[in-house]
Write a protein that holds these residues in place. Structure first.
Motif, PDB file in Angstrom:
ATOM      1  N   PHE A 129      38.998  89.880  11.202  1.00  5.25           N
ATOM      2  CA  PHE A 129      38.701  90.966  12.140  1.00  5.25           C
ATOM      3  C   PHE A 129      38.178  92.217  11.435  1.00  5.25           C
ATOM      4  O   PHE A 129      38.147  93.294  12.033  1.00  5.25           O
ATOM      5  CB  PHE A 129      39.966  91.357  12.916  1.00  5.25           C
ATOM      6  CG  PHE A 129      40.432  90.334  13.905  1.00  5.25           C
ATOM      7  CD1 PHE A 129      39.892  90.268  15.177  1.00  5.25           C
ATOM      8  CD2 PHE A 129      41.422  89.432  13.562  1.00  5.25           C
ATOM      9  CE1 PHE A 129      40.334  89.325  16.088  1.00  5.25           C
ATOM     10  CE2 PHE A 129      41.870  88.489  14.471  1.00  5.25           C
ATOM     11  CZ  PHE A 129      41.325  88.436  15.738  1.00  5.25           C
TER      12      PHE A 129
ATOM     13  N   TYR B 157      34.392  89.317  15.039  1.00  5.75           N
ATOM     14  CA  TYR B 157      35.320  88.524  14.254  1.00  5.75           C
ATOM     15  C   TYR B 157      34.737  87.136  14.044  1.00  5.75           C
ATOM     16  O   TYR B 157      33.828  86.697  14.756  1.00  5.75           O
ATOM     17  CB  TYR B 157      36.684  88.426  14.936  1.00  5.75           C
ATOM     18  CG  TYR B 157      36.712  87.536  16.161  1.00  5.75           C
ATOM     19  CD1 TYR B 157      37.190  86.233  16.081  1.00  5.75           C
ATOM     20  CD2 TYR B 157      36.274  88.005  17.393  1.00  5.75           C
ATOM     21  CE1 TYR B 157      37.221  85.416  17.195  1.00  5.75           C
ATOM     22  CE2 TYR B 157      36.304  87.197  18.510  1.00  5.75           C
ATOM     23  CZ  TYR B 157      36.782  85.906  18.408  1.00  5.75           C
ATOM     24  OH  TYR B 157      36.808  85.104  19.510  1.00  5.75           O
TER      25      TYR B 157
ATOM     26  N   TYR C 125      34.023  94.471  19.256  1.00  7.92           N
ATOM     27  CA  TYR C 125      34.611  93.215  18.814  1.00  7.92           C
ATOM     28  C   TYR C 125      33.665  92.550  17.820  1.00  7.92           C
ATOM     29  O   TYR C 125      32.491  92.359  18.098  1.00  7.92           O
ATOM     30  CB  TYR C 125      34.799  92.257  19.991  1.00  7.92           C
ATOM     31  CG  TYR C 125      35.828  92.675  21.004  1.00  7.92           C
ATOM     32  CD1 TYR C 125      37.174  92.700  20.686  1.00  7.92           C
ATOM     33  CD2 TYR C 125      35.450  93.020  22.290  1.00  7.92           C
ATOM     34  CE1 TYR C 125      38.120  93.064  21.621  1.00  7.92           C
ATOM     35  CE2 TYR C 125      36.388  93.386  23.238  1.00  7.92           C
ATOM     36  CZ  TYR C 125      37.725  93.405  22.891  1.00  7.92           C
ATOM     37  OH  TYR C 125      38.652  93.765  23.820  1.00  7.92           O
TER      38      TYR C 125
ATOM     39  N   THR D 143      35.723  94.801  13.134  1.00  7.91           N
ATOM     40  CA  THR D 143      36.029  95.435  14.414  1.00  7.91           C
ATOM     41  C   THR D 143      36.519  96.860  14.194  1.00  7.91           C
ATOM     42  O   THR D 143      37.275  97.140  13.268  1.00  7.91           O
ATOM     43  CB  THR D 143      37.091  94.621  15.168  1.00  7.91           C
ATOM     44  OG1 THR D 143      36.620  93.287  15.325  1.00  7.91           O
ATOM     45  CG2 THR D 143      37.352  95.217  16.536  1.00  7.91           C
TER      46      THR D 143
END
Length: 303
Positions: free
Chosen positions: A222, A266, A264, A225
């Protein structure tokens, strides 16, 4: 009757409460825990005939509070149905049996109240009040945040009570929510992943390994993000899911008070393997679970 001009002139904060003159109403108080508890406390009730219900979850608002003492948390309601053939509580364990179906969910917000509505058939139900950001309270001496659940129904409901739950009750409830509301991503015939976006401010990921023999290594990154916080301690996750198990991999929510994850980004990879990195059968999690999140993220058998 007070006019709107006088209302705005003399009152700085106003709470609007649900009211229906010929409905039945019950209110129950509680407190949000500072972590994902092993024995979650929920509100249970029973309906004996079809009825419409509206459920409200309230937290303290600015009204009547000093600005410096007001603490606002994110709140979410889940309404689930469970089997009552064994009675109100599980006789062997003294707690509720696991839920069978997710009926409804509220919006996820940092407001003073969230609500959900449903038309219920006769049966047993439980209301689960949640606050995810509250699990990361940095000061252990902070006072728990109180809440009130308001239960409103067109017909009389019975056996309204606060009840303890078994370990795993929260995870099982989120599994049901994932299957009801989540976006399914199948990597292959055996591995299923659910993306569950409750709102712009709450997202969680569930993985199911249906293979009878192979573990699956799941890696999620992640780091791309912005304004994001995880229920795991780190932005990179590397877990081994045992055969015939499922797991809440991670819960994601904003880091600041704007309550919006700005972007977002990922990546996720999966790899079958015969065992975990220790050469053994069973789960392996990196980052390792803590006392605050072990109950939520531990793998559980498929049912």
């Amino acid at each position: 009757m007070i006019g709107s001009n006088h209302l705005f002139k003399y009152f700085s904060h106003v709470d609007v409460c649900y009211y229906h003159s010929d409905w039945h109403s019950i209110r129950v108080k509680g407190q949000f825990p500072h972590h994902a508890p092993s024995h979650l406390e929920v509100l249970t009730f029973q309906t004996f005939e079809p009825t419409e219900v509206k459920i409200c979850l309230y937290q303290p608002s600015y009204r009547g509070c000093r600005e410096e003492s007001y603490k606002k948390v994110d709140i979410l309601l889940l309404l689930v149905r469970y089997d009552d053939r064994g009675g109100s509580l599980d006789k062997l364990e003294g707690s509720l049996p696991f839920p069978l179906e997710c009926i409804a969910t509220s919006k996820h917000n940092m407001t003073s109240v969230v609500t959900c509505s449903a038309i219920l058939n006769p049966g047993r139900y439980s209301v689960i009040p949640l606050s995810f950001k509250n699990w990361h309270a940095t000061l252990s001496h902070e006072s728990p945040v109180p809440y009130v659940i308001g239960l409103f129904s067109a017909k009389v409901i019975e056996w309204v009570e606060r009840a303890p739950t078994k370990p795993g009750y929260l995870s099982e409830s989120l599994f049901l929510l994932a299957r009801k509301e989540g976006t399914l991503r199948s990597f292959n015939h055996h591995l299923k992943l659910y993306d569950v976006h409750i709102s712009r401010s709450l997202w969680f990921v569930v993985i199911e390994n249906h293979d009878k023999f192979y573990h699956y290594r799941i890696s999620i990154d992640f780091t791309g993000t912005i304004n994001l916080k995880l229920s795991r301690n780190g932005l990179q996750i590397d877990d081994y899911i045992p055969p015939q198990h499922r797991q809440v991999l991670v819960v994601i929510f904003p880091e600041d008070e704007q309550n919006v994850i700005h972007r977002y980004q990922y990546s996720i990879k999966s790899q079958p393997c015969m065992h975990n990195p220790n050469g053994e059968w069973g789960s392996f999690m990196s980052p390792s679970p803590t006392d605050a999140n072990r109950e939520l993220h531990s793998p559980r058998h498929l049912v």
